[in-house]
Design a protein around this motif. Structure first.
Motif, short mmCIF file in Angstrom:
data_model
loop_
_atom_site.label_atom_id
_atom_site.label_comp_id
_atom_site.label_asym_id
_atom_site.label_seq_id
_atom_site.Cartn_x
_atom_site.Cartn_y
_atom_site.Cartn_z
N PRO A 9 0.90 -1.30 -0.03
CA PRO A 9 -0.21 0.04 0.05
C PRO A 9 0.88 1.32 -0.02
N ASN A 10 0.45 2.32 -0.56
CA ASN A 10 0.91 3.76 -0.53
C ASN A 10 2.33 3.75 -1.09
N CYS A 11 2.44 2.91 -2.19
CA CYS A 11 3.62 2.75 -2.78
C CYS A 11 3.95 3.02 -4.46
N MET A 12 2.19 2.95 -5.06
CA MET A 12 2.07 2.91 -6.07
C MET A 12 2.78 4.09 -6.95
N SER A 13 2.94 5.20 -6.48
CA SER A 13 3.33 6.59 -7.06
C SER A 13 5.03 6.50 -7.25
N LEU A 14 5.56 5.69 -6.43
CA LEU A 14 7.17 5.33 -6.37
C LEU A 14 7.64 4.21 -7.09
N ILE A 15 6.87 3.26 -7.08
CA ILE A 15 7.37 1.85 -8.07
C ILE A 15 6.46 1.31 -8.63
N GLN A 16 5.14 1.56 -9.07
CA GLN A 16 4.05 1.28 -9.94
C GLN A 16 4.86 1.58 -11.47
N PRO A 17 5.43 0.37 -12.29
CA PRO A 17 6.06 0.77 -13.54
C PRO A 17 5.18 1.88 -14.35
N LEU A 18 4.02 1.27 -14.71
CA LEU A 18 3.10 2.10 -15.57
C LEU A 18 2.94 3.64 -15.16
N ASP A 19 3.04 3.97 -13.65
CA ASP A 19 3.14 5.32 -13.44
C ASP A 19 4.14 6.06 -13.49
N GLN A 20 5.29 5.64 -13.88
CA GLN A 20 6.61 6.35 -14.17
C GLN A 20 6.69 6.87 -15.46
N GLY A 21 5.23 7.52 -16.05
CA GLY A 21 5.48 8.04 -17.28
C GLY A 21 4.57 7.70 -18.16
N VAL A 22 4.47 6.32 -18.29
CA VAL A 22 3.93 5.32 -19.41
C VAL A 22 2.32 5.67 -19.58
#
Length: 244
Positions: A212-225
């Protein structure tokens, strides 16, 4: 007589009339390499420690399973305000302002999935409010370039996710691994949203969840894709129609 900190005022700061000019501020920013940013609510509350720990855990899972970048997938949903117009524009220097408008809040959910090597983008799933919009009358949805689904709120649900997993994701990955001469085994990395947490037993697939609470840091598709995908959508939306 100067006041002291104990008097409730920093030394020498009483009756100070300093006013910074725009030039002074610009030089200060340049000297200390300062830049303006917008606070991101989700990232501000992210658990950086848990994110770093999970990187090690995921690396262990990948090594033990022997997964190659072609066999590691990430999927995520995002809201797409497909009627939304830009909030900025260029006007003549003789004009003071442009006529405003109320932004459209018409939304669909876009579900995207790709592997780590970027060699396979699974057919995107679109979740619309209506299963049969008037504009799509007499159109065979199975022939669209998207995996079409619907519910009243246009949200991802466990049933829709299960349908996507077995009827879109698994067939596409199986075909891909055969063509690439790879062993049919896959690792799917998901966030811990409730719509994803269902029993999806498959002999060739393993699912792991991000903390939880980590998606903006390590969710691959959230890194600009996903952001890049939306930018391309907006570009196509405003691309002039060909008259040919």
């Amino acid at each position: 007589m100067r006041k002291t900190v104990a008097d409730g005022c920093p030394l020498g700061l009483e009756n100070h009339s300093f006013v910074a000019s725009k030039g002074w501020l610009e030089k200060l920013k340049k000297r200390y390499t300062l830049h303006n940013i917008k606070f991101q609510g989700e990232q501000a509350s992210a658990d950086a420690g848990a994110a770093e720990n999970y990187k090690l855990e995921l690396a262990r899972i990948i090594n033990e399973g022997g997964y190659s970048p072609d066999q590691i997938f990430n999927a995520n949903e995002t809201a797409l305000y497909w009627k939304k117009l830009p909030s900025r524009t260029f006007i003549s220097k003789n004009q003071r302002r442009a006529q405003g408008f109320k932004p459209s809040k018409v939304r669909i959910t876009l579900h995207v999935c790709s592997n780590l090597s970027e060699s396979l983008m699974i057919t995107p799933m679109i979740i619309n409010h209506s299963s049969a919009p008037r504009v799509m009358k007499n159109i065979n949805k199975t022939q669209l370039s998207v995996f079409w689904q619907s519910n009243k709120k246009a949200w991802m649900t466990q049933d829709l996710f299960k349908d996507w997993f077995f009827n879109c994701f698994i067939p596409a990955v199986e075909t891909y691994t055969i063509e690439k001469n790879l062993y049919f085994k896959i690792l799917l990395v998901l966030d811990n949203a409730g719509c994803h947490k269902i029993e999806l037993d498959h002999p060739n697939g393993k699912i792991v969840f991000l903390p939880p609470n980590c998606m903006s840091l390590i969710q691959p598709l959230d890194q600009g894709v996903i952001q890049t995908l939306k930018i391309y959508y907006t570009r196509q939306l405003f691309k002039p129609f060909s008259t040919d």
